[in-house]
Write an enzyme that holds these catalytic residues in place. Structure first.
Site, PDB file in Angstrom:
ATOM      1  N   TYR A  93      13.964  31.632   4.357  1.00 31.35           N
ATOM      2  CA  TYR A  93      12.779  32.317   4.877  1.00 31.35           C
ATOM      3  C   TYR A  93      12.968  32.715   6.349  1.00 31.35           C
ATOM      4  O   TYR A  93      13.561  31.971   7.140  1.00 31.35           O
ATOM      5  CB  TYR A  93      11.557  31.404   4.779  1.00 31.35           C
ATOM      6  CG  TYR A  93      10.961  31.304   3.387  1.00 31.35           C
ATOM      7  CD1 TYR A  93      10.468  32.425   2.734  1.00 31.35           C
ATOM      8  CD2 TYR A  93      10.883  30.072   2.748  1.00 31.35           C
ATOM      9  CE1 TYR A  93       9.908  32.338   1.474  1.00 31.35           C
ATOM     10  CE2 TYR A  93      10.322  29.970   1.481  1.00 31.35           C
ATOM     11  CZ  TYR A  93       9.838  31.101   0.852  1.00 31.35           C
ATOM     12  OH  TYR A  93       9.284  31.001  -0.397  1.00 31.35           O
ATOM     13  N   LYS A 133       0.842  -1.197   0.000  1.00 31.78           N
ATOM     14  CA  LYS A 133       0.000   0.000   0.000  1.00 31.78           C
ATOM     15  C   LYS A 133       0.878   1.249   0.000  1.00 31.78           C
ATOM     16  O   LYS A 133       2.078   1.186   0.283  1.00 31.78           O
ATOM     17  CB  LYS A 133      -0.928   0.008   1.213  1.00 31.78           C
ATOM     18  CG  LYS A 133      -0.202   0.012   2.564  1.00 31.78           C
ATOM     19  CD  LYS A 133      -1.194  -0.062   3.713  1.00 31.78           C
ATOM     20  CE  LYS A 133      -0.460  -0.076   5.056  1.00 31.78           C
ATOM     21  NZ  LYS A 133      -1.388  -0.128   6.196  1.00 31.78           N
TER      22      LYS A 133
END
Length: 574
Positions: A465, A238
């Site tokens: 940033y 999965k």
């Protein structure tokens, strides 16, 4: 083999040039002045690989975009037909003078012949490709989306056989010879291109994950050695096989003899089937009952989560294979273990073919005394339910309880399957996890990127940033094009996390951005643009494990690797 959002098809482009030259050869008789036999062999045999190649390329690039959403598929088909149709219309207009000159509109011309030629032959002989490609894509889309892979193959083979009875150039024998030789030449050409490329890693990729298939094979063998006798591995693939590539991993496991798989959603299961994965594919999660026909069509096995769901599925009167899930203390999907009569009723629905029964252990990864007691209680509850079912004459079929930690900590349990997930990929969920059974696991995945810029930073200057990092001295930094959109968590920002460059650990500074991050390479004069940066994996004598990175992010490896972005190419090493 590169698999990601930036796929490379240089081999197809190169062979496309060859195919185009072969198409020209078909119409120009290049060897006729030398030898009729040589010209016939080239034009009517070898060169006939060209047009089928272009048809296959069109189908390949269109079909891979299709999914399970019918409305989206229909929209893409309409866009394709409109695009090609406009080219067809333009070609018709360009060929009108030729048609007039050739007497097309005078020699037996009728409305019927016009419609027939418009839909099948092309209004001029060489325009047949346009209606042919549109009709072919329509048929291919219908078969691809409505039938399983094998059923689509058999229908295609039937249509191909019908085609042999029609216009076969110079008879059935010659056409068969063309077909066989075209197939052989196609295979040889693709192998030659692959050999030319050398199977090497894409050297232009911004970020990629190396997937080491020999390590996966090693892990399979190691786990199989500790599984009880007659216990088969059910590979959990999965979430794109925990970020490693779902169908790619499953198909490799098929080659190793693994033919039981577990996925979370029906769409994951459908993708495996469409990519040729064989064996049982169990959908562990809930599937909307309205998609039950897709479960049957793609030969998937659905988990029945409770009796109400069983009744709903049975009401659709579509026979499907299922596994019954029993909640023994996980508190998620599954019918509560105390509901013995209700559980027994779930085996009696005529449209549900029960192939297995299972439960899920909630704290099998912990060796704390209280958690061990809870796990043993779960196992005892499951066993009690199974015994009660057998007393009622009900066969619960194949049983499975353990996942990776269930095998490593409770290897003495005797069940038919073991659902192996994270351990299959050479990892444990958390750094420092202790298990009872020692297994030599090798990490399958390495995460890497490249330096794209090196620059000097003066003392006191800030980078990134929010001025999150301020240089304490004259420094040197490397910009690396990988970020949280690729799966490198923002939690690594300002955490003391490191990566590897030229075999040395270097700190990640400032904030991890969506598409890039910054590494301090002060005092590393040799670092330059293009150097490989390793975030998970080994570089010379140093290594960073997924467990280490997950620990720094306060999460588990399962989450870390399964969130690797689509922009990260997966490169498979055999």
């Amino acid at each position: 083999m590169n698999v990601g959002s930036e796929k490379q098809y240089g081999g197809l482009d190169r062979f496309g040039i060859i195919a185009a030259i072969l198409v020209i050869a078909i119409h120009t008789f290049p060897l006729l002045s030398l030898s009729e036999w040589a010209d016939f062999t080239l034009r009517q045999t070898i060169a006939r690989v060209a047009v089928p190649f272009f048809f296959m390329c069109t189908g390949f690039f269109f079909m891979q975009k299709l999914g399970s959403d019918r409305n989206r598929n229909a929209s893409m088909l309409k866009q394709f037909l409109w695009k090609v149709g406009k080219l067809y219309l333009l070609s018709i207009l360009l060929y009108l003078p030729v048609n007039v000159y050739a007497g097309y509109f005078t020699d037996g011309f009728t409305v019927f012949t016009a419609v027939k030629d418009l839909l099948f032959n092309g209004t001029f002989y060489h325009l047949w490709y346009f209606p042919g490609i549109m009709l072919g894509v329509c048929i291919g889309t219908f078969l691809y989306t409505r039938l399983s892979t094998w059923n689509a193959f058999w229908v295609t083979l039937l249509l191909y056989g019908i085609g042999l009875l029609g216009d076969s150039y110079f008879g059935l024998v010659h056409f068969t010879l063309v077909t066989v030789l075209s197939f052989i030449l196609s295979v040889l050409a693709m192998k030659a291109i692959q050999r030319f490329r050398g199977g090497k890693r894409d050297q232009t990729g911004r970020a990629w994950a190396d997937i080491h298939l020999p390590h996966l094979q090693h892990n399979v063998r190691e786990i199989q050695q500790v599984l009880p006798k007659d216990c088969a591995m059910m590979a959990v693939v999965k979430a794109q096989a925990y970020g490693h590539g779902g169908w790619q991993i499953a198909r490799f496991l098929n080659k190793l003899g693994i033919d039981h798989f577990a996925v979370a959603t029906i769409d994951e299961g459908i993708e495996l089937r469409k990519k040729g994965v064989k064996g049982e594919i169990l959908v562990l999660g809930y599937t909307d009952e309205r998609r039950i026909r897709q479960i049957a069509r793609f030969k998937l096995t659905q988990t029945v989560v409770d009796d109400e769901y069983a009744q709903t599925l049975n009401g659709y009167k579509v026979k499907i294979p299922v596994h019954i899930k029993i909640d023994t203390g996980m508190g998620r999907l599954g019918e509560l273990w105390e509901h013995t009569e209700i559980i027994a009723a779930m085996y009696r629905y005529k449209n549900l073919q029960v192939c297995g029964t299972f439960t899920h252990l909630s704290v099998a990864d912990s060796l704390e005394a209280s958690d061990i007691e809870h796990t043993k209680n779960q196992i005892a509850r499951f066993q009690k339910v199974i015994e009660q079912l057998k007393e009622k004459g009900i066969d619960p079929q194949k049983l499975h309880v353990q996942s990776s930690y269930g095998v490593l900590n409770y290897g003495e349990l005797q069940y038919d399957y073991a659902r192996i997930g994270i351990a299959l990929y050479g990892m444990l969920s958390k750094q420092g996890d202790k298990v009872k059974t020692s297994v030599d696991l090798r990490p399958v995945l390495s995460l890497k990127a490249r330096v794209v810029q090196v620059k000097q930073v003066e003392k006191g200057a800030s980078v990134g940033y929010g001025h999150a990092h301020k240089a304490q001295k004259d420094s040197k930094i490397a910009i690396v094009p990988i970020g949280y959109a690729d799966g490198v968590p923002r939690m690594l920002s300002q955490s003391g996390a490191t990566c590897l460059i030229r075999g040395k650990r270097r700190p990640i500074i400032g904030f991890v951005c969506m598409d890039q991050l910054i590494v301090d390479i002060t005092d590393m004069e040799e670092v330059q643009k293009g150097d490989v940066v390793t975030f998970i994996g080994r570089d010379q004598e140093e290594g960073i494990t997924a467990e280490e990175m997950a620990h720094q992010c306060k999460t588990i490896t399962n989450e870390l690797v399964s969130r690797l972005g689509e922009r990260v190419n997966r490169v498979y090493h055999g």
